[in-house]
Design a protein around this motif. Structure first.
Motif, short mmCIF file in Angstrom:
data_model
loop_
_atom_site.label_atom_id
_atom_site.label_comp_id
_atom_site.label_asym_id
_atom_site.label_seq_id
_atom_site.Cartn_x
_atom_site.Cartn_y
_atom_site.Cartn_z
N UNK A 48 45.74 39.81 38.29
CA UNK A 48 45.27 40.96 39.07
C UNK A 48 43.94 40.66 39.74
N UNK A 49 43.04 39.94 39.05
CA UNK A 49 41.76 39.58 39.65
C UNK A 49 41.96 38.65 40.84
N UNK A 50 42.84 37.66 40.69
CA UNK A 50 43.12 36.75 41.79
C UNK A 50 43.74 37.48 42.98
N UNK A 51 44.66 38.39 42.70
CA UNK A 51 45.30 39.15 43.77
C UNK A 51 44.28 40.03 44.49
N UNK A 52 43.36 40.62 43.71
CA UNK A 52 42.31 41.47 44.29
C UNK A 52 41.44 40.66 45.24
N UNK A 53 41.03 39.46 44.81
CA UNK A 53 40.19 38.62 45.66
C UNK A 53 40.94 38.19 46.92
N UNK A 68 38.93 36.86 50.64
CA UNK A 68 37.98 35.84 50.23
C UNK A 68 38.63 34.47 50.15
N UNK A 69 37.88 33.44 50.49
CA UNK A 69 38.30 32.07 50.21
C UNK A 69 38.17 31.83 48.71
N UNK A 70 38.97 30.86 48.20
CA UNK A 70 38.97 30.53 46.77
C UNK A 70 38.45 29.11 46.57
N UNK A 112 37.43 42.45 38.70
CA UNK A 112 37.58 42.90 40.08
C UNK A 112 36.34 43.62 40.62
N UNK A 113 35.69 44.44 39.77
CA UNK A 113 34.52 45.16 40.25
C UNK A 113 33.38 44.21 40.63
N UNK A 114 33.25 43.10 39.90
CA UNK A 114 32.22 42.13 40.24
C UNK A 114 32.62 41.34 41.49
N UNK A 115 33.90 41.02 41.63
CA UNK A 115 34.37 40.36 42.85
C UNK A 115 34.03 41.24 44.06
#
Length: 290
Positions: free
Chosen positions: A28-33, A38-40, A246-249
């Motif tokens: 979920x965090x990766x999908x959110x970013x 965002x670039x990874x 996710x909130x920090x992303x």
């Protein structure tokens, strides 16, 4: 050199490999970013991070981020193998940016390109890699400095990449000065340097020295202070920070948009500390000790 295909904040994925965090939460965090555009920054070394990212990508292939991958080490064949392995793991046709983590004779060749460097450049000619950045440490060979001075670096890479935040500047003073003089692009890693007060080690006194500078600035939080520091430097093109929240992303993404540079007096105070730490500690540090 062409501009790197990176966002100003690049999502670092080390935490996506932490199996202490539920797999679905990491996906979920990766999908959110990815949905934020965002670039990874990632690597096959980060636990099962590539498996997590593949799952997130497969949920929506209409939104695929640009990727910066770590690739190494001592031979072009080894590097090509890592490029192919990581692209296959994510189902991608091309590596947008490869972070060259070089060792042995290949690292020494950076300042006087030979067949090894030509082999790396063929990865770009074949369309397998779009651009390279060169990973640096305080113990990187003198060739990395010479390559900036003699122009060879610009033939191979589009930027140097290293830890750069208020507590860390992982190139020695001479290389920092050369990068600044040439206005050579930099990708800054470890945006917030952990994000909390260190309890021990060499970073503890550094935090104690930087904290009054931070508190006297107009930054409203440590993440804001760090993002504005890195992105306020004229030749820093992006900052890379890692989190699984996710909130920090979202916070990093927001802070990186039109980031206002810190006041010159604040930046100068940080750089005075960096110069001192470089001479007193970093140049004497054993490899991988910091």
């Amino acid at each position: 050199m062409a501009g790197l295909p990176l966002t100003r904040f690049v999502y670092g994925t080390t935490r996506l490999g932490d199996q202490g965090i539920p797999f679905e939460q990491r996906v979920a965090a990766a999908r959110f970013a990815a949905d934020l555009g965002l670039a990874f920054h990632t690597s096959h070394q980060y636990g099962d991070a590539l498996r997590v990212i593949r799952e997130a990508l497969d949920q929506n292939r209409q939104t695929v981020p640009r990727f910066l991958f770590k690739i190494g080490w001592s031979t072009p064949e080894e590097i090509r193998g890592q490029v192919e392995h990581q692209l296959e793991a994510l189902g991608l046709p091309k590596m947008d940016v490869g972070q060259l983590c070089l060792g042995g004779p290949l690292a020494e060749e950076v300042a006087s390109p030979g067949e090894g460097v030509r082999s790396l450049l063929r990865l770009k000619e074949e369309g397998l890699v779009g651009a390279f950045v060169l990973e640096c440490w305080p113990w990187s060979p003198p060739a990395y400095l010479e390559a900036i001075r003699n122009g060879a670096a610009a033939e191979l890479v589009d930027a140097y990449i290293f830890y750069l935040n208020p507590l860390k500047r992982f190139v020695l003073n001479e290389l920092w000065d050369a990068l600044s003089e040439k206005a050579f692009p930099i990708v800054a890693m470890r945006t917030v340097c952990g994000g909390s007060r260190p309890s021990a080690g060499y970073l503890q006194p550094r935090w104690d020295a930087v904290e009054p500078i931070y508190l006297a600035s107009d930054a409203q939080s440590w993440p804001e202070f760090c993002v504005r520091y890195a992105l306020g430097l004229p030749n820093v093109v992006a900052t890379v920070g890692s989190t699984a929240l996710p909130e920090r992303i979202g916070e990093f993404a927001r802070l990186s948009q039109d980031a206002k540079p810190l006041e010159p007096r604040v930046v100068e105070a940080i750089h005075e500390l960096h110069r001192r730490w470089s001479d007193e500690h970093d140049r004497h540090a054993a490899p991988w000790s910091m």
